[in-house]
Design an enzyme around this catalytic site. Structure first.
Site, short mmCIF file in Angstrom:
data_model
loop_
_atom_site.label_atom_id
_atom_site.label_comp_id
_atom_site.label_asym_id
_atom_site.label_seq_id
_atom_site.Cartn_x
_atom_site.Cartn_y
_atom_site.Cartn_z
N TYR A 162 -9.34 2.81 10.13
CA TYR A 162 -9.11 1.86 8.34
C TYR A 162 -10.96 2.48 8.72
CZ TYR A 162 -4.27 0.97 7.15
OH TYR A 162 -3.13 0.82 7.52
N SER B 152 0.23 4.39 2.83
CA SER B 152 0.51 4.17 4.68
C SER B 152 1.37 3.86 4.27
CB SER B 152 -0.68 3.39 4.65
OG SER B 152 -0.75 2.18 4.88
N TRP C 276 1.57 -4.22 9.01
CA TRP C 276 0.79 -4.31 10.22
C TRP C 276 0.61 -6.73 9.95
CZ3 TRP C 276 -3.66 -6.43 9.91
CH2 TRP C 276 -4.91 -5.34 8.60
N THR D 141 -5.69 1.67 -3.05
CA THR D 141 -7.12 2.63 -3.59
C THR D 141 -7.17 2.34 -5.13
OG1 THR D 141 -6.86 4.11 -2.43
CG2 THR D 141 -7.94 4.49 -3.83
N ASN E 286 2.84 2.35 7.05
CA ASN E 286 3.19 1.04 8.24
C ASN E 286 3.07 -1.00 7.83
OD1 ASN E 286 2.46 3.48 10.64
ND2 ASN E 286 3.44 1.99 11.39
N ASP F 244 0.86 -1.19 -0.35
CA ASP F 244 0.38 -0.11 -0.08
C ASP F 244 0.77 1.68 0.67
OD1 ASP F 244 -1.96 1.70 0.63
OD2 ASP F 244 -2.22 1.53 2.20
N ASP G 138 -1.86 6.18 -5.21
CA ASP G 138 -2.09 5.26 -3.43
C ASP G 138 -2.44 3.87 -4.68
OD1 ASP G 138 -2.96 3.67 -1.63
OD2 ASP G 138 -4.67 5.07 -1.21
#
Ligand SMILES: *[C@@H]1O[C@H](CO)[C@@H](O)[C@H](O)[C@H]1NC(C)=O
Ligand SMILES: *[C@@H]1O[C@H](CO)[C@@H](O)[C@H](O)[C@H]1NC(C)=O
Ligand SMILES: *[C@@H]1O[C@H](CO)[C@@H](O)[C@H](O)[C@H]1NC(C)=O
Ligand SMILES: *[C@@H]1O[C@H](CO)[C@@H](O)[C@H](O)[C@H]1NC(C)=O
Ligand SMILES: *[C@@H]1O[C@H](CO)[C@@H](O)[C@H](O)[C@H]1NC(C)=O
Ligand SMILES: *[C@@H]1O[C@H](CO)[C@@H](O)[C@H](O)[C@H]1NC(C)=O
Ligand SMILES: *[C@@H]1O[C@H](CO)[C@@H](O)[C@H](O)[C@H]1NC(C)=O
Length: 405
Positions: A137, A97, A101, A281, A99, A94, A278
């Site tokens: 989110y 963003s 996780w 998206t 991070n 992505d 992005d």
């Protein structure tokens, strides 16, 4: 006739060239969610998700939107491994963003249980961190604690990567998606808890030659196993046509840049608007005033719906970047559902555009971290991962044949 030993040496040289070219770039095959379909309902649900991701206000009918599911929008993802021995995860790559996780073995909610969960006690390279995170989110949020471990992507090994272990989620069906977690590729400024993002560690640990990554997203709907490629360490010119058009990143948080102008057919929609590339998206998102102008061209209702007719009678959209016009034809910016069409362009209360996969699927995109710029070029739909490999081999065989005859 040439001496066979010289020919063999030449062949070895050719082979080593092919290998070294491939060796400097790492390819991560990207899969496309098998159930992905760009429908009107999916577009509406995604808009709700985007609004939360970007902290936007959108005029949504929340009672209606809550019922919509948006798993289908998280369409492109690929494999990574964490820990020693490696535990494999599928993550969405992505660029919106920063991070990384994944679900934790300590998470026992149904949505965690249906995914691969990370077990720190099974990894000899795990280091605890313990700081708490909470990322908002879509219709809710995910939260948990930070951990540190080795992360491998396509054979590249990154040590001491801090990432989030998700232990709970509220009001989101994120973990119900086809992938386990998210790997953010935006700039450090966006990182929750100021964690050094994956790609910045990749650079500082000298794992890639060039501080560049690029995406080829297949926008095609036919291939599930080969949805595209994420390339770490550079770009593959076989996957695009012509030269890349570069534009500077205007503010290094998202992958943000300025467009020269945006036109729908002959109608000028905007000049000098900011936009964000992005990969997380799927839609195009427009500022409200620009969206209103576009909707007027189609006489679309408040939902962006209008009688479609022949789809190719509608104008081509032109997005001009660094003096070059990038076109999006109506079959990509419209969603056809029977007699009706809906815009795959959604409005939001913001002053920038979001160029999702509607755009990035047409244009190979280079994310140049070192020079803080983006490069775009039309995708070369004829070339695929396996085909370019086979082509390289065929070339060598052809040369071999020429010399031995
Ligand atoms: C909001 O959604 C509800 C339930 O679907 C519907 O009855 C109502 O008319 C909608 N309101 C607007 C303003 O669209
Ligand atoms: C990802 O890894 C799984 C096994 O962990 C494998 O089945 C799958 O084919 C891999 N996908 C890709 C695109 O490499
Ligand atoms: C946890 O990670 C954060 C971000 O990388 C770092 O600032 C913090 O010092 C770490 N804490 C511990 C206890 O390792
Ligand atoms: C990882 O962290 C350890 C200390 O915890 C350090 O000794 C090592 O050099 C680090 N490795 C890299 C590649 O940063
Ligand atoms: C994350 O924070 C928000 C707002 O502070 C809160 O409403 C939400 O419940 C938190 N999420 C989790 C999963 O704890
Ligand atoms: C979401 O997860 C639940 C529980 O495992 C499952 O029944 C449902 O089919 C999933 N939905 C999708 C769209 O994957
Ligand atoms: C879709 O895929 C086919 C076969 O791989 C290719 O010929 C075609 O050009 C692709 N279309 C687009 C719009 O990428």
């Amino acid at each position: 006739m040439a001496h066979p030993q010289i020919l063999l040496a030449l062949l070895a040289l050719l082979l080593s060239v092919v290998v070294s070219v491939n060796g400097s770039l790492r390819r991560i095959p990207i899969q496309r969610s098998p159930n992905f379909k760009r429908t009107r309902a999916a577009a509406k649900a995604e808009m709700f998700y985007i609004a939360r991701k970007y902290n936007l206000n959108v005029a949504t009918n929340s009672s209606a939107v809550e019922k919509l599911s948006n798993y289908d929008n998280f369409q492109y993802y690929g494999n990574i491994s964490i820990g020693t021995p490696g535990q494999n995860f599928q993550v969405q790559f992505d660029t919106g963003s920063s991070n990384l996780w994944i679900p934790s073995s300590q998470c026992t909610s149904t949505s965690c249980m249906v995914h691969t969960r990370y077990s720190s006690y099974q990894s000899s390279t795990y280091k605890s961190n313990g700081s708490i995170f909470n990322i908002t989110y879509g219709t809710g949020s995910v939260s948990g604690f930070m951990s540190q471990d080795v992360v491998s992507v396509a054979g590249l090994v990154i040590r001491n990567q801090t990432f989030g272990e998700v232990t709970s989620e509220s009001g989101t069906n994120f973990l119900n998606a086809s992938f386990d977690g998210i790997l953010g590729l935006a700039f450090p400024m966006l990182a929750v808890n100021l964690v050094t993002p994956f790609f910045q560690n990749l650079i500082s640990q000298n794992v890639v030659k060039q501080p560049v990554f690029s995406f080829y997203l297949r926008n095609n709907g036919t291939t599930l196993n080969y949805g595209g490629e994420l390339i770490l360490g550079g770009s593959d010119p076989k996957l695009y046509r012509g030269a890349l058009t570069y534009v500077p990143v205007s503010y290094p948080a998202y992958w943000q840049f300025y467009t020269d102008s945006i036109q729908m057919g002959n109608t000028l929609i905007s000049m000098g608007d900011a936009a964000i590339a992005d990969t997380g998206t799927s839609l195009l998102v427009a500022p409200q005033a620009e969206y209103t102008q576009i909707a007027k061209i189609f006489s679309a209702d408040s939902e962006g719906v209008f009688p479609c007719g022949k789809i190719n009678k509608w104008p081509t959209m032109w997005i001009k970047i660094s003096g070059v016009s990038f076109q999006i034809t109506p079959e990509y910016y419209l969603i056809q559902e029977g007699y009706y069409c809906a815009l795959a362009i959604q409005p939001a209360d913001q002053d920038f555009w979001i160029m999702g996969d509607v755009f990035l699927g047409r244009y190979y995109t280079e994310f140049d971290v070192g020079n803080q710029r983006l490069g775009f070029a039309p995708v070369n739909a004829a070339n695929t991962l396996s085909q370019s490999g086979v082509l390289g081999l065929l070339m060598v065989l052809a040369v071999y044949k020429i010399f031995f005859h």
